[in-house]
Design a protein around this motif. Structure first.
Motif, mmCIF file in Angstrom:
data_model
loop_
_atom_site.group_PDB
_atom_site.id
_atom_site.type_symbol
_atom_site.label_atom_id
_atom_site.label_comp_id
_atom_site.label_asym_id
_atom_site.label_seq_id
_atom_site.Cartn_x
_atom_site.Cartn_y
_atom_site.Cartn_z
ATOM 1 N N THR A 145 -4.378 8.371 -10.859
ATOM 2 C CA THR A 145 -4.455 6.912 -10.705
ATOM 3 C C THR A 145 -3.410 6.235 -11.581
ATOM 4 O O THR A 145 -2.747 5.278 -11.162
ATOM 5 C CB THR A 145 -5.855 6.396 -11.095
ATOM 6 N N GLU A 147 -0.539 7.496 -12.693
ATOM 7 C CA GLU A 147 0.800 7.728 -12.131
ATOM 8 C C GLU A 147 1.010 6.889 -10.873
ATOM 9 O O GLU A 147 2.087 6.325 -10.674
ATOM 10 C CB GLU A 147 1.006 9.215 -11.797
ATOM 11 N N ALA A 148 -0.026 6.813 -10.040
ATOM 12 C CA ALA A 148 0.091 5.996 -8.825
ATOM 13 C C ALA A 148 0.234 4.517 -9.209
ATOM 14 O O ALA A 148 0.953 3.757 -8.550
ATOM 15 C CB ALA A 148 -1.119 6.201 -7.920
ATOM 16 N N ALA A 151 3.702 3.949 -10.121
ATOM 17 C CA ALA A 151 4.473 3.936 -8.869
ATOM 18 C C ALA A 151 4.410 2.547 -8.238
ATOM 19 O O ALA A 151 5.435 1.977 -7.844
ATOM 20 C CB ALA A 151 3.935 4.992 -7.902
ATOM 21 N N VAL A 152 3.215 1.984 -8.152
ATOM 22 C CA VAL A 152 3.039 0.642 -7.592
ATOM 23 C C VAL A 152 3.812 -0.379 -8.436
ATOM 24 O O VAL A 152 4.518 -1.239 -7.910
ATOM 25 C CB VAL A 152 1.536 0.269 -7.521
ATOM 26 N N LYS A 154 6.450 0.104 -10.420
ATOM 27 C CA LYS A 154 7.901 0.268 -10.274
ATOM 28 C C LYS A 154 8.415 -0.352 -8.979
ATOM 29 O O LYS A 154 9.370 -1.130 -8.973
ATOM 30 C CB LYS A 154 8.282 1.759 -10.278
ATOM 31 N N VAL A 155 7.779 0.033 -7.872
ATOM 32 C CA VAL A 155 8.224 -0.463 -6.570
ATOM 33 C C VAL A 155 7.969 -1.965 -6.478
ATOM 34 O O VAL A 155 8.810 -2.728 -5.990
ATOM 35 C CB VAL A 155 7.512 0.311 -5.427
ATOM 36 N N ARG A 159 10.642 -5.140 -5.975
ATOM 37 C CA ARG A 159 10.480 -6.069 -4.853
ATOM 38 C C ARG A 159 10.367 -7.506 -5.340
ATOM 39 O O ARG A 159 10.917 -8.422 -4.746
ATOM 40 C CB ARG A 159 9.233 -5.712 -4.039
ATOM 41 N N LEU A 176 1.240 -4.126 -2.442
ATOM 42 C CA LEU A 176 1.598 -2.718 -2.624
ATOM 43 C C LEU A 176 0.367 -1.846 -2.834
ATOM 44 O O LEU A 176 0.353 -0.689 -2.412
ATOM 45 C CB LEU A 176 2.581 -2.571 -3.786
ATOM 46 N N GLU A 179 -0.743 -1.242 0.511
ATOM 47 C CA GLU A 179 0.189 -0.300 1.152
ATOM 48 C C GLU A 179 -0.118 1.137 0.704
ATOM 49 O O GLU A 179 -0.094 2.072 1.497
ATOM 50 C CB GLU A 179 1.617 -0.685 0.764
ATOM 51 N N LEU A 180 -0.421 1.284 -0.578
ATOM 52 C CA LEU A 180 -0.767 2.610 -1.106
ATOM 53 C C LEU A 180 -2.003 3.142 -0.399
ATOM 54 O O LEU A 180 -2.061 4.312 -0.021
ATOM 55 C CB LEU A 180 -1.030 2.526 -2.619
#
Lengths: 190, 190
Positions: A145, A147-148, A151-152, A154-155, A159, A176, A179-180
């Motif tokens: 969770t 790391e995810a 990820a959210v 960063k992206v 954006r 996002l 989206e995940l």
């Protein structure tokens, strides 16, 4: 000059970002940063360990994200905790897009700064995983969770920086997270 | 010594890992690595740019993951493509756990090596996102799937290294993809 310099930390960070933007990171010295801020090199090194750290020490991203996650209602799922943390971070970036864009342009242009950014994000992920474990989330869900979540972030951060509609960060992050959910729950296909 | 040295690349990587394990990364010189491999420093620098790269150049993780993802059946969802990529990577690590454990211990012990590892993973994520875009996955799904894939790989790789049952990597990665689905799809809670 006295030892008490009001907001020395902030003034140094601002001077550094200006100089890095104008001349480039490599072409700027600590003496120049201190000079632009009206402070001494000695004061600089009381606040920041090196030339890179000045770009990462101002915004206490980790304290904010981890603090919000730690204080989120107990009933929340790991992803709900993450959403609370991202909301807190989004609020902090309110009205700071121009600054964030300038800072990101400096970081993107220099490999050493990109490295430092990756290390900060890895440390953020580890701290977030620890917070989730303390909330009773077992492994590997806690680490995954976290790391995810990074990820959210960063992206989403990229954006938000590029967003032509100039939306706030919170709706971008929520989009996002959805989206995940869509991506992860999508099954392997046919 | 002739210019043709059979498997110089592999011998240098093996010698470097041995020396880094025995003496530590900082205490080892390129001359010592080359000497242990029965080669010259000049040969070393024909294969690796610096002392760090020798730990990251042997296993062509990026080519393998991205190649498998690019060649996956068209009908697959982004997460299905990711699963194909992770299967290919898992296959490559078959029978290499002892080596991977030794290598990871060296990396974990040194900040510069941890940095290099983070850069490699960021580059892997960017390459994977590019592959997903070429397969028609729109943004932000492509970048988010790639980052989530790296998250699964990072957490899965650690679990595989530490796994007391000595399971293969493929079932560990599949378990984590399921966990990602459970975490991401879990809703915010009550």
């Amino acid at each position: 000059m006295g030892r008490w310099e009001p907001n020395a930390r902030g003034r140094l960070a601002e001077a550094a970002l200006e100089l890095y933007s104008e001349r480039g990171f490599e072409q700027t010295t600590v003496a120049e940063i201190a000079g632009r801020a009206g402070l001494t090199e000695r004061t600089y090194f009381r606040h920041y360990a090196d030339k890179r750290e000045v770009l990462f020490g101002g915004i206490e991203l980790q304290d904010l994200l981890v603090g919000a996650a730690a204080g989120a209602p107990e009933s929340l799922t790991p992803i709900g905790v993450l959403a609370v943390g991202l909301d807190a971070v989004s609020e902090m970036f309110e009205g700071r897009r121009a600054y964030a864009r300038k800072r990101q342009a400096v970081i993107t242009a220099n490999a050493e700064l990109r490295e430092r950014e990756l290390i900060k994000l890895a440390s953020l992920s580890a701290a977030l995983a620890g917070t989730l474990r303390r909330r009773g989330v077992p492994e590997p869900a806690a680490s995954l969770t976290a790391e995810a979540g990074i990820a959210v972030f960063k992206v989403g951060f990229e954006r938000w920086l590029e967003d032509s509609e100039e939306r706030g960060m919170a709706p971008v992050m929520r989009e996002l997270l959805d989206e995940l959910k869509a991506v992860a729950g999508g099954g392997p296909g046919s």
